[in-house]
Design a protein around this motif. Sequence first.
Motif, mmCIF file in Angstrom:
data_model
loop_
_atom_site.group_PDB
_atom_site.id
_atom_site.type_symbol
_atom_site.label_atom_id
_atom_site.label_comp_id
_atom_site.label_asym_id
_atom_site.label_seq_id
_atom_site.Cartn_x
_atom_site.Cartn_y
_atom_site.Cartn_z
ATOM 1 N N UNK A 58 2.516 2.217 -9.031
ATOM 2 C CA UNK A 58 1.879 1.308 -9.966
ATOM 3 C C UNK A 58 0.774 0.535 -9.284
ATOM 4 N N UNK A 59 -0.003 -0.203 -10.034
ATOM 5 C CA UNK A 59 -1.130 -0.942 -9.476
ATOM 6 C C UNK A 59 -0.687 -2.078 -8.562
ATOM 7 N N UNK A 60 -1.579 -2.487 -7.678
ATOM 8 C CA UNK A 60 -1.323 -3.656 -6.843
ATOM 9 C C UNK A 60 -1.029 -4.856 -7.739
ATOM 10 N N UNK A 61 -0.033 -5.635 -7.348
ATOM 11 C CA UNK A 61 0.335 -6.797 -8.142
ATOM 12 C C UNK A 61 1.351 -6.516 -9.223
ATOM 13 N N UNK A 62 1.768 -5.262 -9.353
ATOM 14 C CA UNK A 62 2.750 -4.934 -10.391
ATOM 15 C C UNK A 62 4.135 -5.469 -10.058
ATOM 16 N N UNK A 116 -4.448 -9.422 -16.211
ATOM 17 C CA UNK A 116 -4.600 -10.793 -15.725
ATOM 18 C C UNK A 116 -3.428 -11.200 -14.828
ATOM 19 N N UNK A 117 -2.261 -10.670 -15.106
ATOM 20 C CA UNK A 117 -1.088 -10.956 -14.280
ATOM 21 C C UNK A 117 -1.177 -10.225 -12.944
ATOM 22 N N UNK A 130 -1.938 -10.678 -7.028
ATOM 23 C CA UNK A 130 -2.661 -10.293 -5.809
ATOM 24 C C UNK A 130 -3.218 -11.531 -5.121
ATOM 25 N N UNK A 131 -3.815 -12.428 -5.906
ATOM 26 C CA UNK A 131 -4.391 -13.648 -5.342
ATOM 27 C C UNK A 131 -3.315 -14.515 -4.689
ATOM 28 N N UNK A 132 -2.116 -14.532 -5.274
ATOM 29 C CA UNK A 132 -1.033 -15.371 -4.757
ATOM 30 C C UNK A 132 -0.537 -14.904 -3.398
ATOM 31 N N UNK A 133 -0.775 -13.646 -3.049
ATOM 32 C CA UNK A 133 -0.359 -13.142 -1.744
ATOM 33 C C UNK A 133 -1.141 -13.791 -0.611
ATOM 34 N N UNK A 135 -9.651 -8.646 -4.739
ATOM 35 C CA UNK A 135 -8.560 -8.263 -5.629
ATOM 36 C C UNK A 135 -9.082 -7.451 -6.809
ATOM 37 N N UNK A 136 -10.207 -7.875 -7.377
ATOM 38 C CA UNK A 136 -10.793 -7.154 -8.507
ATOM 39 C C UNK A 136 -11.229 -5.750 -8.082
ATOM 40 N N UNK A 137 -11.815 -5.649 -6.883
ATOM 41 C CA UNK A 137 -12.232 -4.340 -6.390
ATOM 42 C C UNK A 137 -11.020 -3.440 -6.150
ATOM 43 N N UNK A 138 -9.942 -4.020 -5.637
ATOM 44 C CA UNK A 138 -8.724 -3.247 -5.394
ATOM 45 C C UNK A 138 -8.207 -2.638 -6.688
ATOM 46 N N UNK A 139 -8.165 -3.440 -7.758
ATOM 47 C CA UNK A 139 -7.650 -2.941 -9.022
ATOM 48 C C UNK A 139 -8.541 -1.848 -9.606
#
Length: 214
Positions: A36-40, A149-150, A155-158, A166-170
């Motif tokens: 799944x995507x980063x931050x999932x 958005x979640x 990702x930012x909270x890490x 983070x946006x580029x990663x997604x």
Amino acid sequence: MSGRTEADIDAGISPEAGAPAGAARLGPGTLVLVVGPSGAGKDTLIREACRRLAGRDDIRFARRRITRPVDATEDHVSLDAAAFARGVAAGEFPLHWQANGLAYALGPEVAADLAAGRMVVANGSRGAVAEARRRFAAVRIVMVTAPPELLAARIAARGREGAEDAARRLKREPALPVPPDATIVNDGVPEAGGARLADVLARLAENCQGRGPR
């Protein structure tokens, strides 16, 4: 790409598609890749599912090798780039891949558990699914996702990267090459998502071929 929900696996699991005929692949146990995507929240749900399934000898949870220092987000084995390269050259890793500037691998204990007929659960990458299907006798995919958005907020909270990174990663997350066997939308509390994942894994274990003893 849409996939089955966790309830759909009760009907049984279809054989692998697109696997090379006659190839010697690792098994007979089943490898379950949680992708799944980063931050999932894959690591969080895997930890909770592991807790809920503790004591089952037929289900094992892989401890990955990663070229990243050990931190609180995952219980992994940290390797530097040279040690990782030596492991690859020696054929130590039944599966390895690159993602987001890091190298990841499953250790030799995964192959041993699969040879014993167990089901092994690993945090995987969508970019490694095609290779996994070539290397292993049976591969099942569980997709964990969440609203965009979640994902960005997690990702930012890490604290590892800024909002732009983070946006580029997604945006560069790879597509899943096959429909997943189950999909979990992890937009609530970790206990709820972990319970859903544990239920999916328990039912996969009931359906998969080469199931080992409990």
